[in-house]
Motif scaffolding. Structure first.
Motif, PDB file in Angstrom:
ATOM      1  N   ASN A 246       0.830  -1.201   0.000  1.00 23.11           N
ATOM      2  CA  ASN A 246       0.000   0.000   0.000  1.00 23.11           C
ATOM      3  C   ASN A 246       0.862   1.247   0.000  1.00 23.11           C
ATOM      4  N   GLY A 247       0.317   2.318  -0.514  1.00 22.33           N
ATOM      5  CA  GLY A 247       1.078   3.542  -0.684  1.00 22.33           C
ATOM      6  C   GLY A 247       0.898   4.532   0.453  1.00 22.33           C
ATOM      7  N   ALA A 248       1.158   5.796   0.142  1.00 22.37           N
ATOM      8  CA  ALA A 248       1.016   6.880   1.109  1.00 22.37           C
ATOM      9  C   ALA A 248      -0.452   7.266   1.170  1.00 22.37           C
ATOM     10  N   CYS A 249      -1.200   6.526   1.976  1.00 22.39           N
ATOM     11  CA  CYS A 249      -2.662   6.658   1.951  1.00 22.39           C
ATOM     12  C   CYS A 249      -3.226   7.143   3.287  1.00 22.39           C
ATOM     13  N   GLY A 250      -2.404   7.847   4.092  1.00 19.02           N
ATOM     14  CA  GLY A 250      -2.881   8.281   5.395  1.00 19.02           C
ATOM     15  C   GLY A 250      -4.094   9.178   5.336  1.00 19.02           C
ATOM     16  N   ASN A 251      -4.250   9.929   4.249  1.00 16.87           N
ATOM     17  CA  ASN A 251      -5.421  10.786   4.097  1.00 16.87           C
ATOM     18  C   ASN A 251      -6.167  10.504   2.802  1.00 16.87           C
ATOM     19  N   VAL A 252      -6.042   9.270   2.320  1.00 19.20           N
ATOM     20  CA  VAL A 252      -6.737   8.853   1.097  1.00 19.20           C
ATOM     21  C   VAL A 252      -7.464   7.534   1.360  1.00 19.20           C
ATOM     22  N   ASN A 253      -8.769   7.536   1.192  1.00 23.19           N
ATOM     23  CA  ASN A 253      -9.575   6.327   1.345  1.00 23.19           C
ATOM     24  C   ASN A 253      -9.863   5.694  -0.006  1.00 23.19           C
ATOM     25  N   SER A 254     -10.277   4.440   0.019  1.00 16.47           N
ATOM     26  CA  SER A 254     -10.985   3.899  -1.137  1.00 16.47           C
ATOM     27  C   SER A 254     -12.334   4.625  -1.199  1.00 16.47           C
ATOM     28  N   ILE A 255     -12.939   4.653  -2.367  1.00 17.40           N
ATOM     29  CA  ILE A 255     -14.158   5.457  -2.510  1.00 17.40           C
ATOM     30  C   ILE A 255     -15.356   4.825  -1.812  1.00 17.40           C
ATOM     31  N   ARG A 256     -15.253   3.567  -1.413  1.00 20.41           N
ATOM     32  CA  ARG A 256     -16.302   2.915  -0.630  1.00 20.41           C
ATOM     33  C   ARG A 256     -15.742   2.645   0.763  1.00 20.41           C
ATOM     34  N   VAL A 257     -16.516   2.933   1.793  1.00 18.27           N
ATOM     35  CA  VAL A 257     -16.093   2.733   3.177  1.00 18.27           C
ATOM     36  C   VAL A 257     -17.182   1.952   3.904  1.00 18.27           C
ATOM     37  N   THR A 258     -16.822   0.770   4.396  1.00 25.26           N
ATOM     38  CA  THR A 258     -17.730  -0.104   5.145  1.00 25.26           C
ATOM     39  C   THR A 258     -19.030  -0.329   4.373  1.00 25.26           C
ATOM     40  N   THR A 259     -18.896  -0.659   3.097  1.00 23.27           N
ATOM     41  CA  THR A 259     -20.081  -0.883   2.268  1.00 23.27           C
ATOM     42  C   THR A 259     -20.289  -2.343   1.904  1.00 23.27           C
ATOM     43  N   GLY A 260     -19.350  -3.222   2.248  1.00 23.22           N
ATOM     44  CA  GLY A 260     -19.587  -4.634   2.026  1.00 23.22           C
ATOM     45  C   GLY A 260     -18.678  -5.263   1.003  1.00 23.22           C
ATOM     46  N   PHE A 261     -18.840  -6.583   0.868  1.00 24.09           N
ATOM     47  CA  PHE A 261     -17.875  -7.373   0.108  1.00 24.09           C
ATOM     48  C   PHE A 261     -18.090  -7.319  -1.400  1.00 24.09           C
TER      49      PHE A 261
END
Length: 433
Positions: A246-261
């Motif tokens: 994983n990269g420098a993602c301390g302030n970057v999320n995936s565009i989905r958060v806790t949305t499921g598998f």
């Protein structure tokens, strides 16, 4: 001639091992079943003169104090590997995918106090060392290809400052006229592909910058989108081992958060397709000419956030158990475990150079290091001491800079790490690596 070896071992924990239910309240709860398996994947590169190993684990990260007083997780892993292989200790990189539905090895909760955890940790450490050892023993002559492609639509900046002083963290992106400035993401997908001289795929190393929080706080064990990505690449390459860093993602999320598998699978497939398409493109051109291997390491001590001594924090929290005082107590307990000794590690394969930092690095820092010559930047490596916010973030506020066990370092720490990485890139350039 470049030699490479790769190995993969399952590290799925028993479901009674606690996972990160909430870093805010320090809860410590067991999993509820297994959605998909967790793995440790190792890649060893050996040019006959120098050798390095990258170990990527489906893990949220490792607090080096997790084994207990006077012990260091990364150091013990390296010692085990060095005793069994020809690898030098400082030539071994331990990096975590930072998937959140994995054991709570960051030490944000009373994880170590759970019955049976110490035995599980010792066994886990042995499995990680054995994975690197197996990769060392599997070395064979290879050709190496490397490239970078762009995969948009997967990551999202989660600290966009608005003109009203608030932070836009999720949902739809704000209108440009509502923002107080611009924001950055790093949509580069860096791919290293290795194949035997017969053309048989051997290993892939993939780097992308986005928090794996699609399955965050869901109770089953899951490697999140990095697990779906690596599985899709391994299936597409006849079983080659695929490492995700994983990269420098301390302030970057995936565009989905806790949305499921379903979203876990979608993001994994998207990045997996990007990886396989880039490999197909690379195969139409020549392999890397220079495959010289090198590594470099710097150690430094960072200043901590202002925090009362542990005894004072305990008294204050007992007298007034507000959320602020409880956070201060948790921070004081972490700081009491020892000074903030950290490592900045760099590795190279020919013209490819990458750096490893011991926590959650902001994307702005990662992009600056890339401009200095790094092919990619990985966080959550060789230990974890929390977030490394850039200087202005401390004034803007937000979760990442709220003083707590997840935010321990004083302002200016990210800039110190960046300066060290730039010097490492300069040393590599001076040595023609």
């Amino acid at each position: 001639m470049l030699m490479a070896g790769a190995a993969k071992r399952c590290v799925t924990p028993p479901t009674w091992v606690p996972y990160l239910t909430s870093s805010g309240n320090g809860a410590c709860e067991p999993f509820e079943g297994v959605h998909d398996e967790l793995y440790a994947r190792a890649l060893v590169l050996d040019d006959g003169r120098c050798s390095i190993a990258v170990l990527s684990v489906d893990s949220i990260g490792y607090d080096n104090a997790i084994l207990g007083p006077d012990r260091n997780f990364t150091a013990e892993l390296r010692s085990l590997v060095a005793s069994r292989t020809g690898l030098a200790r400082e030539g071994v990189m331990l990096t975590a995918t930072h998937s959140h539905s994995t054991p709570e090895t960051l030490g944000l909760t009373p994880f170590r106090e759970t019955d049976g955890i110490q035995e599980w940790l010792e066994g886990h450490l042995e499995t990680l060392a054995s994975t690197v050892t197996e990769a060392w023993e599997k070395r064979t002559a290879v050709r190496a290809y490397a490239g970078v492609t762009q995969v948009p639509g997967v990551s999202r900046h989660r600290r966009i400052l608005l003109k009203d002083g608030t932070l836009n963290r999720a949902g739809a992106l704000p209108a440009l006229e509502a923002a107080a400035g611009t924001w950055a993401v790093d949509e580069a997908l860096s791919v290293l592909y290795l194949e035997a001289l017969t053309g048989q795929p051997q290993a892939v190393m993939v780097n992308y910058s986005a928090h794996p929080v699609v399955a965050m706080l869901l109770p089953p064990v899951s490697a999140d989108y990095p697990g779906a990505l690596t599985a899709s690449v391994e299936e597409g390459l006849d079983g080659a081992t695929c490492l995700f860093v994983n990269g420098a993602c301390g302030n970057v999320n995936s565009i989905r958060v806790t949305t499921g598998f379903d979203d876990v699978a979608w993001i994994g497939r998207t990045l997996g397709r990007g990886t396989l398409d880039e490999i197909a493109r690379l195969k139409n051109g020549p392999p890397l000419r220079s495959t010289r291997v090198a590594y470099d390491t710097d150690r430094l001590e960072l200043d901590p956030r202002p925090c009362p001594p542990l005894e004072e924090a305990e008294k204050t929290s007992a007298r007034s158990p507000s959320s602020e005082n409880r956070r201060a107590l948790r921070l004081a307990r972490k700081l009491a475990e020892g000074s903030l000794q950290v490592e900045v590690q760099a590795m190279a394969l020919g013209r490819l150079r990458w750096v490893a930092l011991p926590g959650e690095v902001f994307v702005e820092t990662g992009l600056a290091i890339k401009r200095a010559g790094a092919w990619f930047v990985t966080g959550n490596a060789n230990g974890w001491v929390g977030y490394f916010p850039i200087h202005r973030a401390y004034e803007e506020g937000g979760y990442e800079v709220v003083a707590g066990p997840w935010s321990r370092v004083a302002p200016g720490s990210a800039e110190r790490l960046e300066a060290v990485c730039i010097r490492q890139m300069e040393r590599f350039a001076a040595q023609c690596v």
